[in-house]
Design a protein around this motif. Structure first.
Motif, PDB file in Angstrom:
ATOM      1  N   ARG A 123      10.006  -5.718  14.642  1.00 15.20           N
ATOM      2  CA  ARG A 123       9.439  -6.756  14.065  1.00 15.20           C
ATOM      3  C   ARG A 123       8.072  -7.210  14.959  1.00 15.20           C
ATOM      4  NH1 ARG A 123      11.298 -12.282  17.258  1.00 15.20           N
ATOM      5  NH2 ARG A 123      10.546 -10.387  19.141  1.00 15.20           N
ATOM      6  N   ASP A 124       8.240  -6.804  16.161  1.00 11.52           N
ATOM      7  CA  ASP A 124       7.443  -6.229  17.010  1.00 11.52           C
ATOM      8  C   ASP A 124       6.102  -4.849  16.360  1.00 11.52           C
ATOM      9  OD1 ASP A 124       8.221  -8.619  18.578  1.00 11.52           O
ATOM     10  OD2 ASP A 124       9.149  -7.036  20.046  1.00 11.52           O
ATOM     11  N   SER A 125       6.994  -3.987  15.531  1.00 17.75           N
ATOM     12  CA  SER A 125       6.008  -2.666  15.832  1.00 17.75           C
ATOM     13  C   SER A 125       4.994  -3.465  14.765  1.00 17.75           C
ATOM     14  CB  SER A 125       7.308  -1.696  15.103  1.00 17.75           C
ATOM     15  OG  SER A 125       7.053  -2.281  13.708  1.00 17.75           O
ATOM     16  N   GLU A 126       4.914  -4.551  13.663  1.00 17.42           N
ATOM     17  CA  GLU A 126       4.508  -5.140  12.870  1.00 17.42           C
ATOM     18  C   GLU A 126       3.868  -4.255  11.774  1.00 17.42           C
ATOM     19  OE1 GLU A 126       0.397  -6.167  15.432  1.00 17.42           O
ATOM     20  OE2 GLU A 126       1.479  -8.244  15.452  1.00 17.42           O
ATOM     21  N   VAL A 127       5.073  -3.345  11.348  1.00 18.00           N
ATOM     22  CA  VAL A 127       5.499  -2.359  10.714  1.00 18.00           C
ATOM     23  C   VAL A 127       5.528  -3.005   8.983  1.00 18.00           C
ATOM     24  CG1 VAL A 127       6.490  -0.778   9.663  1.00 18.00           C
ATOM     25  CG2 VAL A 127       5.063  -0.468  11.336  1.00 18.00           C
ATOM     26  N   ARG A 128       5.368  -2.846   7.403  1.00 22.34           N
ATOM     27  CA  ARG A 128       6.059  -3.544   6.567  1.00 22.34           C
ATOM     28  C   ARG A 128       7.069  -2.178   6.746  1.00 22.34           C
ATOM     29  NH1 ARG A 128       0.565  -2.585   4.949  1.00 22.34           N
ATOM     30  NH2 ARG A 128       0.078  -4.281   4.071  1.00 22.34           N
ATOM     31  N   PHE A 129       8.561  -2.803   5.746  1.00 19.99           N
ATOM     32  CA  PHE A 129       9.629  -2.628   6.011  1.00 19.99           C
ATOM     33  C   PHE A 129      10.459  -3.541   5.069  1.00 19.99           C
ATOM     34  CE2 PHE A 129      10.528  -6.435   8.289  1.00 19.99           C
ATOM     35  CZ  PHE A 129      11.307  -7.394   7.967  1.00 19.99           C
ATOM     36  N   MET A 130      11.577  -2.830   4.519  1.00 17.72           N
ATOM     37  CA  MET A 130      12.670  -2.969   3.619  1.00 17.72           C
ATOM     38  C   MET A 130      13.909  -2.800   4.041  1.00 17.72           C
ATOM     39  SD  MET A 130      14.058  -2.025  -0.347  1.00 17.72           S
ATOM     40  CE  MET A 130      14.565  -2.227  -0.894  1.00 17.72           C
ATOM     41  N   TRP A 131      14.431  -3.512   4.360  1.00 18.44           N
ATOM     42  CA  TRP A 131      15.974  -2.976   5.182  1.00 18.44           C
ATOM     43  C   TRP A 131      17.367  -3.168   3.808  1.00 18.44           C
ATOM     44  CZ3 TRP A 131      16.852  -5.023  10.801  1.00 18.44           C
ATOM     45  CH2 TRP A 131      17.858  -3.888  11.137  1.00 18.44           C
ATOM     46  N   VAL A 132      17.865  -2.533   4.142  1.00 19.93           N
ATOM     47  CA  VAL A 132      18.958  -3.052   3.174  1.00 19.93           C
ATOM     48  C   VAL A 132      20.397  -2.962   4.814  1.00 19.93           C
ATOM     49  CG1 VAL A 132      21.294  -2.136   1.924  1.00 19.93           C
ATOM     50  CG2 VAL A 132      18.966  -1.957   1.146  1.00 19.93           C
ATOM     51  N   GLY A 160       7.369   5.152   3.087  1.00 19.51           N
ATOM     52  CA  GLY A 160       6.317   5.701   4.001  1.00 19.51           C
ATOM     53  C   GLY A 160       7.036   6.913   4.583  1.00 19.51           C
ATOM     54  N   GLY A 161       8.380   5.894   4.789  1.00 18.86           N
ATOM     55  CA  GLY A 161       9.540   5.932   6.101  1.00 18.86           C
ATOM     56  C   GLY A 161      10.525   6.194   5.869  1.00 18.86           C
ATOM     57  N   PRO A 180       0.715  -0.645   0.421  1.00 21.31           N
ATOM     58  CA  PRO A 180      -0.174  -0.272  -0.132  1.00 21.31           C
ATOM     59  C   PRO A 180       0.855   0.750  -0.503  1.00 21.31           C
ATOM     60  CG  PRO A 180      -0.347  -1.718   1.352  1.00 21.31           C
ATOM     61  CD  PRO A 180       0.125  -1.686   1.095  1.00 21.31           C
ATOM     62  N   ARG A 181       0.748   2.502  -0.790  1.00 14.54           N
ATOM     63  CA  ARG A 181       1.464   3.648  -0.620  1.00 14.54           C
ATOM     64  C   ARG A 181       1.160   4.113   0.559  1.00 14.54           C
ATOM     65  NH1 ARG A 181       1.271   7.237  -4.410  1.00 14.54           N
ATOM     66  NH2 ARG A 181       1.969   9.641  -4.133  1.00 14.54           N
ATOM     67  N   ASN A 182       2.693   4.332   0.724  1.00 20.70           N
ATOM     68  CA  ASN A 182       3.442   5.569   2.597  1.00 20.70           C
ATOM     69  C   ASN A 182       3.025   4.185   3.183  1.00 20.70           C
ATOM     70  OD1 ASN A 182       3.159   7.732   0.999  1.00 20.70           O
ATOM     71  ND2 ASN A 182       1.319   8.973   1.001  1.00 20.70           N
ATOM     72  N   SER A 183       3.115   2.795   3.149  1.00 15.23           N
ATOM     73  CA  SER A 183       3.262   2.027   4.414  1.00 15.23           C
ATOM     74  C   SER A 183       4.407   1.212   4.435  1.00 15.23           C
ATOM     75  CB  SER A 183       2.635   0.213   4.018  1.00 15.23           C
ATOM     76  OG  SER A 183       2.333  -0.721   2.698  1.00 15.23           O
ATOM     77  N   VAL A 184       5.160   1.192   4.187  1.00 14.19           N
ATOM     78  CA  VAL A 184       6.744   0.308   3.785  1.00 14.19           C
ATOM     79  C   VAL A 184       7.752   1.861   4.882  1.00 14.19           C
ATOM     80  CG1 VAL A 184       8.872  -0.464   3.548  1.00 14.19           C
ATOM     81  CG2 VAL A 184       6.380  -1.428   2.367  1.00 14.19           C
ATOM     82  N   LEU A 185       8.476   0.910   5.507  1.00 12.09           N
ATOM     83  CA  LEU A 185       9.670   1.475   6.570  1.00 12.09           C
ATOM     84  C   LEU A 185      11.077   1.267   6.202  1.00 12.09           C
ATOM     85  CD1 LEU A 185      11.076   3.905   8.673  1.00 12.09           C
ATOM     86  CD2 LEU A 185      10.697   1.746  10.046  1.00 12.09           C
TER      87      LEU A 185
END
Length: 410
Positions: A249-258, A292-293, A221-226
């Motif tokens: 993990r505990d935040s349950e927020v979508r993420f992409m981590w390099v 989104g961030g 979704p738009r602006n949903s990924v940290l």
């Protein structure tokens, strides 16, 4: 090194020498690509160590940019170790001689040396060889002000410089410096990020379970990924990395981590709400509608890219200029929040703190977040105006090229 043949008489040969770090090499290469795109009468020899040539030598570049290399005078263990003072000392004491030997081999001869400001010795090389030197500062202008006492120049009406006049005026109020003529012309050319590559297909892909990360972002979704990246050189402790991973993990927020070298370990900890990858095209990721961030170490290149893409920032500075950049982001521009309030302390930011902060930061319904995103959009518009036709960046780059065309070795 192949010689360039049949050059026009007005050819300007720029020899670019960046400090050997990702946050210095990338912006200087971006500047060189912009210079090379303006006219065929400029050729660039971009000088890196053999280690860096192996990393970036295959990257696409204009035909009038070529690579030159110097031996790996910096021990490989210093390149990735935390011994930053020894790494800096090596660049100050061991790069100058091989760089001079490279200059002896170049055809045509160098017209201008474009050197990272941190490589102080480049000015002496140019002076001895009667070659003009342009100094490139790849960090924030505010950091340059702190380093160079330009606040005093400003207070006395000498900065910004009017390059059409005052050339013979002398100043005598900088501490420890005797009376001197005004500094060289200064050209503000930011943002020095590869915005000119946006829209092109990347030549390198990074996969996660055979799923391209851009395709994965397309499905969110738009602006949903940290998006999370803490740079390629400095690092935090393993204990802090674990707290970040578990908090994420505990935040349950979508993420992409390099995560560079820790990809496999962190995949096991972070859960299945996102991706952990070793590399990505950061500017393309940040410009994606699902982002989104941006959790960032506040390196200047990353800070510029976040601003350019109108992405709010979670700041986690580690060292060098990053604390100053974090201050700009949080206090001056108000487009981000601090992860760690005690920037000088050694205490861990706990998983509970991290989870709560990420949830608040990625809550698009929050009035505070809405205001932060509004300010980020304003800064994005400033960046867009700077690179637009007749904007400040293009105007100053063209002025710099005009200055280069007049260089005659003095």
């Amino acid at each position: 090194m192949d010689s360039v043949k049949a050059e026009p008489a007005t050819l300007c040969h720029v020899v670019a020498m960046p400090y050997p770090g990702r946050g210095h090499i990338n912006p200087m290469m971006n500047l060189c690509k912009l210079l090379a795109s303006k006219t065929n009468n400029i050729i660039v020899t971009f000088v890196v160590t053999e280690q860096w040539l192996g990393l970036i030598g295959s990257e696409p570049k204009p035909d009038n940019i070529r690579f030159g290399s110097v031996p790996n005078v910096i021990p490989s263990e210093l390149v990735r170790a935390a011994d930053h003072s020894s790494f800096f000392e090596a660049t100050m004491t061991k790069l100058e001689a091989p760089f001079e030997r490279l200059l002896d081999r170049l055809e045509p001869s160098a017209t201008v040396i474009l050197a990272d400001t941190f490589l102080f010795w480049a000015v002496g090389v140019g002076h001895r060889r009667n070659i003009s030197v342009a100094s490139f500062w790849p960090l924030a202008a505010s950091v340059f002000t702190v380093f160079q006492h330009f606040n005093l120049l400003s207070q006395n009406g000498h900065f910004p410089l009017d390059i059409s006049g005052k050339g013979d005026e002398r100043i005598d109020y900088i501490p420890g410096i005797s009376s001197i003529q005004l500094p060289m012309s200064i050209y503000t050319i930011g943002p020095t990020i590869p915005y000119f590559n946006l829209g092109e297909n990347s030549s390198i892909s990074s996969n996660h379970n055979d799923l391209n990360y851009l395709e994965w972002l397309d499905c969110q979704p738009r602006n949903s990924v940290l998006y999370i990246s803490m740079g390629s050189f400095l690092s935090v402790s393993s204990a802090q990395m674990d707290e970040i991973a578990i908090g994420l993990r505990d935040s349950e927020v979508r993420f992409m981590w390099v995560a560079r070298d820790e990809t496999c370990r962190l995949k096991e900890v972070c859960g299945d709400m996102g991706l952990v990858v070793p590399w990505c095209d950061q500017l393309k990721v940040l410009s994606h509608s699902s982002i989104g961030g941006f959790w960032t170490h506040c390196g200047w290149s990353s800070t510029q890219e976040g601003m350019f893409c109108s992405v709010p920032l979670l700041t986690f500075p580690i060292a060098v200029d990053q604390n100053q950049n974090s201050k700009l982001i949080v206090e001056d521009w108000k487009i981000g929040w601090r992860v760690k309030q005690d920037v000088r302390g050694e205490s861990l930011v706990t998983r509970e703190e991290i989870a709560r902060l990420i949830q608040k930061f990625m809550n698009l319904e929050s009035d505070d977040v809405k205001e932060m995103r509004r300010r980020a959009n304003e800064l994005q518009q400033i960046c867009q105006r700077a690179i637009a036709k007749k904007g400040s960046s293009e105007t100053n780059i063209n002025a710099f090229i005009k200055h280069l065309s007049k260089c005659d070795g003095r």
